[in-house]
Design an enzyme around this catalytic site. Structure first.
Site, PDB file in Angstrom:
ATOM      1  N   ASP A   1      20.789  -1.974  -1.893  1.00 29.50           N
ATOM      2  CA  ASP A   1      20.516  -2.734  -0.608  1.00 29.50           C
ATOM      3  C   ASP A   1      21.397  -2.321   0.666  1.00 29.50           C
ATOM      4  O   ASP A   1      22.543  -1.929   0.228  1.00 29.50           O
ATOM      5  CB  ASP A   1      20.608  -4.271  -0.740  1.00 29.50           C
ATOM      6  CG  ASP A   1      19.768  -5.106   0.322  1.00 29.50           C
ATOM      7  OD1 ASP A   1      18.773  -5.570  -0.163  1.00 29.50           O
ATOM      8  OD2 ASP A   1      20.315  -5.183   1.391  1.00 29.50           O
TER       9      ASP A   1
ATOM     10  N   ASP B   1      21.248   2.726   2.340  1.00 28.55           N
ATOM     11  CA  ASP B   1      19.979   2.386   3.373  1.00 28.55           C
ATOM     12  C   ASP B   1      19.034   3.297   2.406  1.00 28.55           C
ATOM     13  O   ASP B   1      18.895   4.625   2.386  1.00 28.55           O
ATOM     14  CB  ASP B   1      20.434   2.986   4.763  1.00 28.55           C
ATOM     15  CG  ASP B   1      19.267   3.013   5.623  1.00 28.55           C
ATOM     16  OD1 ASP B   1      18.090   2.698   5.245  1.00 28.55           O
ATOM     17  OD2 ASP B   1      19.505   3.188   6.730  1.00 28.55           O
TER      18      ASP B   1
ATOM     19  N   ASP C   1      11.272  -4.635  -2.663  1.00 28.60           N
ATOM     20  CA  ASP C   1      10.754  -5.826  -2.007  1.00 28.60           C
ATOM     21  C   ASP C   1      11.485  -5.928  -0.485  1.00 28.60           C
ATOM     22  O   ASP C   1      11.752  -7.055  -0.001  1.00 28.60           O
ATOM     23  CB  ASP C   1      11.481  -7.123  -2.777  1.00 28.60           C
ATOM     24  CG  ASP C   1      10.974  -8.536  -2.433  1.00 28.60           C
ATOM     25  OD1 ASP C   1       9.792  -8.537  -2.034  1.00 28.60           O
ATOM     26  OD2 ASP C   1      11.675  -9.311  -2.678  1.00 28.60           O
TER      27      ASP C   1
ATOM     28  N   LYS D   1       6.309  -4.585  -1.919  1.00 29.02           N
ATOM     29  CA  LYS D   1       5.664  -5.748  -0.898  1.00 29.02           C
ATOM     30  C   LYS D   1       5.146  -4.966   0.423  1.00 29.02           C
ATOM     31  O   LYS D   1       5.762  -3.985   0.713  1.00 29.02           O
ATOM     32  CB  LYS D   1       6.867  -6.549  -0.661  1.00 29.02           C
ATOM     33  CG  LYS D   1       6.408  -7.961   0.486  1.00 29.02           C
ATOM     34  CD  LYS D   1       7.581  -9.029   0.345  1.00 29.02           C
ATOM     35  CE  LYS D   1       8.644  -8.431   1.205  1.00 29.02           C
ATOM     36  NZ  LYS D   1       9.593  -9.420   0.894  1.00 29.02           N
TER      37      LYS D   1
HETATM   38  N1  SAM Z   1      14.187  -8.568  -3.668  1.00 28.84           N
HETATM   39  C1  SAM Z   1      15.003  -9.310  -3.206  1.00 28.84           C
HETATM   40  C2  SAM Z   1      15.500 -10.572  -4.225  1.00 28.84           C
HETATM   41  O1  SAM Z   1      14.668 -10.949  -5.106  1.00 28.84           O
HETATM   42  O2  SAM Z   1      16.385 -11.188  -4.101  1.00 28.84           O
HETATM   43  C3  SAM Z   1      14.906  -9.883  -1.984  1.00 28.84           C
HETATM   44  C4  SAM Z   1      14.710  -8.810  -0.952  1.00 28.84           C
HETATM   45  S1  SAM Z   1      14.871  -9.272   0.709  1.00 28.84           S
HETATM   46  C5  SAM Z   1      13.363 -10.123   0.994  1.00 28.84           C
HETATM   47  C6  SAM Z   1      14.564  -7.908   1.667  1.00 28.84           C
HETATM   48  C7  SAM Z   1      15.942  -6.901   1.758  1.00 28.84           C
HETATM   49  O3  SAM Z   1      15.678  -5.854   2.449  1.00 28.84           O
HETATM   50  C8  SAM Z   1      17.200  -7.557   2.231  1.00 28.84           C
HETATM   51  O4  SAM Z   1      18.380  -7.827   1.355  1.00 28.84           O
HETATM   52  C9  SAM Z   1      17.674  -6.270   3.274  1.00 28.84           C
HETATM   53  O5  SAM Z   1      19.040  -6.310   3.283  1.00 28.84           O
HETATM   54  C10 SAM Z   1      16.767  -5.128   2.576  1.00 28.84           C
HETATM   55  N2  SAM Z   1      16.647  -3.998   3.473  1.00 28.84           N
HETATM   56  C11 SAM Z   1      16.096  -3.949   4.857  1.00 28.84           C
HETATM   57  N3  SAM Z   1      16.152  -2.912   5.103  1.00 28.84           N
HETATM   58  C12 SAM Z   1      16.956  -1.891   4.169  1.00 28.84           C
HETATM   59  C13 SAM Z   1      17.039  -0.614   4.268  1.00 28.84           C
HETATM   60  N4  SAM Z   1      16.845   0.348   5.299  1.00 28.84           N
HETATM   61  N5  SAM Z   1      17.767  -0.185   3.071  1.00 28.84           N
HETATM   62  C14 SAM Z   1      18.009  -1.081   2.177  1.00 28.84           C
HETATM   63  N6  SAM Z   1      18.001  -2.423   2.154  1.00 28.84           N
HETATM   64  C15 SAM Z   1      17.132  -2.784   3.119  1.00 28.84           C
END
Ligand code: SAM
Length: 295
Positions: free
Chosen positions: A86, A102, A127, A167
């Site tokens: 993440d 990322d 997700d 998702k």
């Molecule tokens: N699956 C997780 C859980 O069950 O706890 C929830 C995920 S949350 C809805 C979405 C996540 O996507 C956030 O923590 C955000 O930091 C991450 N995110 C968004 N863009 C990202 C990227 N380019 N690379 C890595 N993570 C990313």
């Protein structure tokens, strides 16, 4: 809004705290795992993309790593390897390698492969959700780019026959996204309000496919307002010399609702457990508060 009020209005938020999940989304993965027998067969290497705060990772740890670890202790079997990635830092989860990175960066895929010692993953879950701007088209576009980034990583790290769960925010561009994913994987869908979860089984890249081919695909669809889907796909087809893209681009995805009608309804308010006898309700604190909150 108080915590108790949210507990009443959002049964899954309350249950998540009671059961020690870091987020309510754990229940969605649990439903998908059960409905689609995701952990059937050998699931030894798993990648969790966009994993923070970590409730999906907890599901993977509790259902794959911990049982295998306790039986490995007696039988000396090997335990599953789970890598969670993440942008945000995450606090530790037993049996999981945490990577802050990322998923849109190609280096991330190589980092995962390194952790697997060159072997490929049996399952990739994603997700991902970007920070919402409120501009619907923009949010939808950025979200679809995240899924395509996830798909890019899949093409590098998933073994043939492997599974991918992602998702999807359903919007007007979703059918193009389905077409892109369908090129690689047999796809089923589990629906949940405006979001849906693509459950892709039996990863089977087209013959002659190389992961770098996907970059071309992603570049062509990289403009939120540029060109109709027909134009974009037309250019892609003309552009592709190997022929692996020359497949029907209209696909029909079966929808499967997960869960049972007798289960909890996430849109309904439920009475708090002790309200009926007049005693006060004790709301629990979040299982894992953010370790680096942005504000
Ligand atoms: N699956 C997780 C859980 O069950 O706890 C929830 C995920 S949350 C809805 C979405 C996540 O996507 C956030 O923590 C955000 O930091 C991450 N995110 C968004 N863009 C990202 C990227 N380019 N690379 C890595 N993570 C990313």
């Amino acid at each position: 809004m108080g915590k108790a009020c949210r507990d009443k209005r959002d049964i899954y938020y309350r249950k998540a705290k009671e059961e020690g999940w870091r987020a309510r989304s754990a229940f969605k993965l649990l439903q998908i795992v059960e409905e689609f027998n995701i952990f059937q067969g050998e699931v030894k290497r798993v990648v969790d993309l966009c994993a923070a705060p970590g409730s999906w990772t907890q599901v993977l740890s509790r259902q794959l790593y911990l049982p295998a670890k306790s039986s490995a202790e007696s039988k000396e079997g090997d335990v599953p390897l789970i890598v969670a990635i993440d942008l945000q830092p995450m606090s530790p989860i037993e049996g999981v390698i945490l990577v802050q990175g990322d998923i849109t960066n190609a280096l991330t895929a190589h980092l995962v492969i390194r952790h697997f010692d060159g072997s490929k993953a049996d399952l990739v879950v994603c997700d991902g959700a970007p920070d919402v701007t409120g501009l619907h088209d923009m949010d939808e576009f950025v979200q679809s780019q995240l899924i395509l980034a996830g798909l890019t990583i899949v093409t590098h790290v998933l073994k043939e026959g492997g599974k991918f769960i992602a998702k999807i925010f359903r919007g007007k561009d979703t059918s193009l996204l389905y077409s892109q994913v369908k090129f690689y994987i047999f796809l089923l869908l589990s629906e949940s309000s405006s979001t849906a979860f693509a459950v892709c089984e039996n990863y089977s890249p087209p013959e002659g496919f190389h992961p770098r081919d996907l970059y071309r695909l992603l570049e062509k669809v990289g403009s939120p307002s540029g060109g109709s889907h027909r134009d974009i796909l037309g250019t892609l087809l003309a552009d592709c010399s190997s022929g692996w893209l020359e497949r029907p681009n209209k696909v029909y995805i079966p929808f499967l609702a997960c869960g049972v009608l007798t289960g909890y309804d996430s849109d309904r308010s439920y009475p708090l457990p002790k309200e009926s006898d007049g005693s006060s309700y004790q709301s629990l604190d979040p299982v894992q508060p953010p370790i680096a909150p942005p504000y």
